[in-house]
Design a protein around this motif. Structure first.
Motif, PDB file in Angstrom:
ATOM      1  N   ARG A 106       0.830  -1.216   0.000  1.00 55.43           N
ATOM      2  CA  ARG A 106       0.000   0.000   0.000  1.00 55.43           C
ATOM      3  C   ARG A 106       0.864   1.266   0.000  1.00 55.43           C
ATOM      4  NH1 ARG A 106      -5.531  -0.210   2.636  1.00 55.43           N
ATOM      5  NH2 ARG A 106      -6.159  -2.373   2.448  1.00 55.43           N
ATOM      6  N   GLU A 107       1.904   1.293   0.792  1.00 56.76           N
ATOM      7  CA  GLU A 107       2.724   2.511   0.912  1.00 56.76           C
ATOM      8  C   GLU A 107       3.574   2.750  -0.325  1.00 56.76           C
ATOM      9  OE1 GLU A 107       5.119   2.204   4.406  1.00 56.76           O
ATOM     10  OE2 GLU A 107       3.412   2.326   5.766  1.00 56.76           O
ATOM     11  N   HIS A 108       4.296   1.744  -0.763  1.00 59.93           N
ATOM     12  CA  HIS A 108       5.296   1.946  -1.809  1.00 59.93           C
ATOM     13  C   HIS A 108       4.751   1.740  -3.221  1.00 59.93           C
ATOM     14  CE1 HIS A 108       8.474   2.422   1.106  1.00 59.93           C
ATOM     15  NE2 HIS A 108       8.049   1.333   1.734  1.00 59.93           N
ATOM     16  N   LEU A 109       3.811   0.812  -3.382  1.00 60.78           N
ATOM     17  CA  LEU A 109       3.310   0.504  -4.717  1.00 60.78           C
ATOM     18  C   LEU A 109       1.926   1.105  -4.976  1.00 60.78           C
ATOM     19  CD1 LEU A 109       4.439  -3.238  -4.846  1.00 60.78           C
ATOM     20  CD2 LEU A 109       5.615  -1.241  -5.779  1.00 60.78           C
ATOM     21  N   HIS A 110       1.353   1.732  -3.955  1.00 59.75           N
ATOM     22  CA  HIS A 110       0.026   2.376  -4.042  1.00 59.75           C
ATOM     23  C   HIS A 110      -1.056   1.372  -4.427  1.00 59.75           C
ATOM     24  CE1 HIS A 110       2.012   6.211  -3.583  1.00 59.75           C
ATOM     25  NE2 HIS A 110       2.848   5.883  -4.581  1.00 59.75           N
ATOM     26  N   TYR A 111      -0.941   0.140  -3.911  1.00 59.07           N
ATOM     27  CA  TYR A 111      -1.972  -0.866  -4.151  1.00 59.07           C
ATOM     28  C   TYR A 111      -3.162  -0.579  -3.254  1.00 59.07           C
ATOM     29  CZ  TYR A 111       1.014  -4.049  -6.852  1.00 59.07           C
ATOM     30  OH  TYR A 111       1.796  -4.637  -7.799  1.00 59.07           O
ATOM     31  N   LEU A 112      -4.341  -0.998  -3.717  1.00 61.24           N
ATOM     32  CA  LEU A 112      -5.569  -0.824  -2.950  1.00 61.24           C
ATOM     33  C   LEU A 112      -6.257  -2.173  -2.802  1.00 61.24           C
ATOM     34  CD1 LEU A 112      -6.988   2.345  -4.721  1.00 61.24           C
ATOM     35  CD2 LEU A 112      -5.787   2.256  -2.558  1.00 61.24           C
ATOM     36  N   MET A 113      -6.941  -2.319  -1.715  1.00 65.31           N
ATOM     37  CA  MET A 113      -7.748  -3.511  -1.501  1.00 65.31           C
ATOM     38  C   MET A 113      -9.096  -3.302  -2.210  1.00 65.31           C
ATOM     39  SD  MET A 113      -5.907  -5.572   0.217  1.00 65.31           S
ATOM     40  CE  MET A 113      -7.038  -6.790   0.829  1.00 65.31           C
ATOM     41  N   PRO A 114      -9.770  -4.375  -2.577  1.00 64.76           N
ATOM     42  CA  PRO A 114     -11.087  -4.208  -3.207  1.00 64.76           C
ATOM     43  C   PRO A 114     -12.019  -3.432  -2.296  1.00 64.76           C
ATOM     44  CG  PRO A 114     -10.379  -6.489  -3.355  1.00 64.76           C
ATOM     45  CD  PRO A 114      -9.389  -5.773  -2.489  1.00 64.76           C
ATOM     46  N   GLY A 115     -12.640  -2.412  -2.853  1.00 65.56           N
ATOM     47  CA  GLY A 115     -13.562  -1.570  -2.097  1.00 65.56           C
ATOM     48  C   GLY A 115     -12.914  -0.308  -1.574  1.00 65.56           C
ATOM     49  N   ASP A 116     -11.572  -0.189  -1.592  1.00 71.71           N
ATOM     50  CA  ASP A 116     -10.887   1.024  -1.146  1.00 71.71           C
ATOM     51  C   ASP A 116     -10.908   2.063  -2.255  1.00 71.71           C
ATOM     52  OD1 ASP A 116     -10.279  -0.146   1.247  1.00 71.71           O
ATOM     53  OD2 ASP A 116      -8.168  -0.532   0.772  1.00 71.71           O
ATOM     54  N   THR A 117     -10.891   3.320  -1.872  1.00 68.96           N
ATOM     55  CA  THR A 117     -10.824   4.414  -2.837  1.00 68.96           C
ATOM     56  C   THR A 117      -9.446   5.049  -2.702  1.00 68.96           C
ATOM     57  OG1 THR A 117     -13.175   4.820  -2.551  1.00 68.96           O
ATOM     58  CG2 THR A 117     -11.881   6.570  -3.595  1.00 68.96           C
ATOM     59  N   GLY A 118      -8.737   5.174  -3.816  1.00 65.40           N
ATOM     60  CA  GLY A 118      -7.395   5.743  -3.797  1.00 65.40           C
ATOM     61  C   GLY A 118      -7.407   7.214  -4.187  1.00 65.40           C
ATOM     62  N   TYR A 119      -6.572   7.980  -3.549  1.00 63.65           N
ATOM     63  CA  TYR A 119      -6.442   9.401  -3.848  1.00 63.65           C
ATOM     64  C   TYR A 119      -4.971   9.698  -4.130  1.00 63.65           C
ATOM     65  CZ  TYR A 119     -11.039   9.843  -1.748  1.00 63.65           C
ATOM     66  OH  TYR A 119     -12.363   9.713  -1.463  1.00 63.65           O
ATOM     67  N   THR A 120      -4.743  10.562  -5.103  1.00 68.15           N
ATOM     68  CA  THR A 120      -3.397  11.010  -5.397  1.00 68.15           C
ATOM     69  C   THR A 120      -3.374  12.516  -5.252  1.00 68.15           C
ATOM     70  OG1 THR A 120      -3.115   9.221  -6.973  1.00 68.15           O
ATOM     71  CG2 THR A 120      -1.550  11.036  -7.100  1.00 68.15           C
ATOM     72  N   MET A 121      -2.529  13.017  -4.375  1.00 62.51           N
ATOM     73  CA  MET A 121      -2.421  14.460  -4.143  1.00 62.51           C
ATOM     74  C   MET A 121      -1.249  14.981  -4.963  1.00 62.51           C
ATOM     75  SD  MET A 121      -4.820  15.007  -1.943  1.00 62.51           S
ATOM     76  CE  MET A 121      -4.482  16.562  -1.211  1.00 62.51           C
TER      77      MET A 121
END
Length: 157
Positions: A106-121
């Motif tokens: 999650r921290e280094h590869l920006h992977y998300l679990m199913p159902g998570d919403t990812g944000y990029t600032m």
């Protein structure tokens, strides 16, 4: 005449006294010279012995100090290596844990679990600086080639 005899006897006494004094001074000078010469010989021998010892012990002492420093450096390197081994063992143990692997992903590869919403600032200052750094990328490629040819012919100022 009695006056002449007294004067003669006084003069004689003074002469004898002067000779005695001269003899005492001469003897004391001879004693000093004799003492000085004996002391000088002993001092020269002592100095020779001390110099010989210094020369004989200088190289082994230098080697000893050098080896002590090398031993201290090797012990320090050994401690650092042992510490690094412990850190690597801890890291290996952490990598066996699935939760730790998930967190790293999650921290280094920006992977998300199913159902998570990812944000990029996006940092506006970083974007502005990136545009300033590009400079030549905004122009056509052939302009960059011609500018580099022209700059190659100019002396550096």
């Amino acid at each position: 005449m009695a006056g002449n005899r007294d004067r003669f006897s006084t003069a004689t006494r003074l002469r004898v006294l002067g000779e005695q004094t001269a003899a005492r001074v001469y003897r004391s000078q001879n004693r000093r010279q004799a003492r000085r010469s004996r002391l000088t010989g002993r001092a020269a021998f002592l100095a020779l012995v001390v110099c010989t010892l210094v020369v004989a012990l200088a190289y082994p002492m230098r080697q000893y100090v050098s080896q002590q420093n090398e031993i201290a450096d090797q012990e320090r390197l050994s401690r650092e290596a042992r510490q690094r081994v412990e850190e690597l063992r801890d890291e290996k143990a952490r990598l066996q844990d699935d939760a730790y692997i998930e967190r790293l992903a999650r921290e280094h590869l920006h992977y998300l679990m199913p159902g998570d919403t990812g944000y990029t600032m996006i940092d506006p200052d970083a974007a502005r600086q990136e545009r300033e750094d590009q400079g030549a990328a905004d122009r056509p490629w052939y302009s960059n080639v011609l500018d580099s040819v022209d700059n190659a012919d100019r002396p550096d100022t």
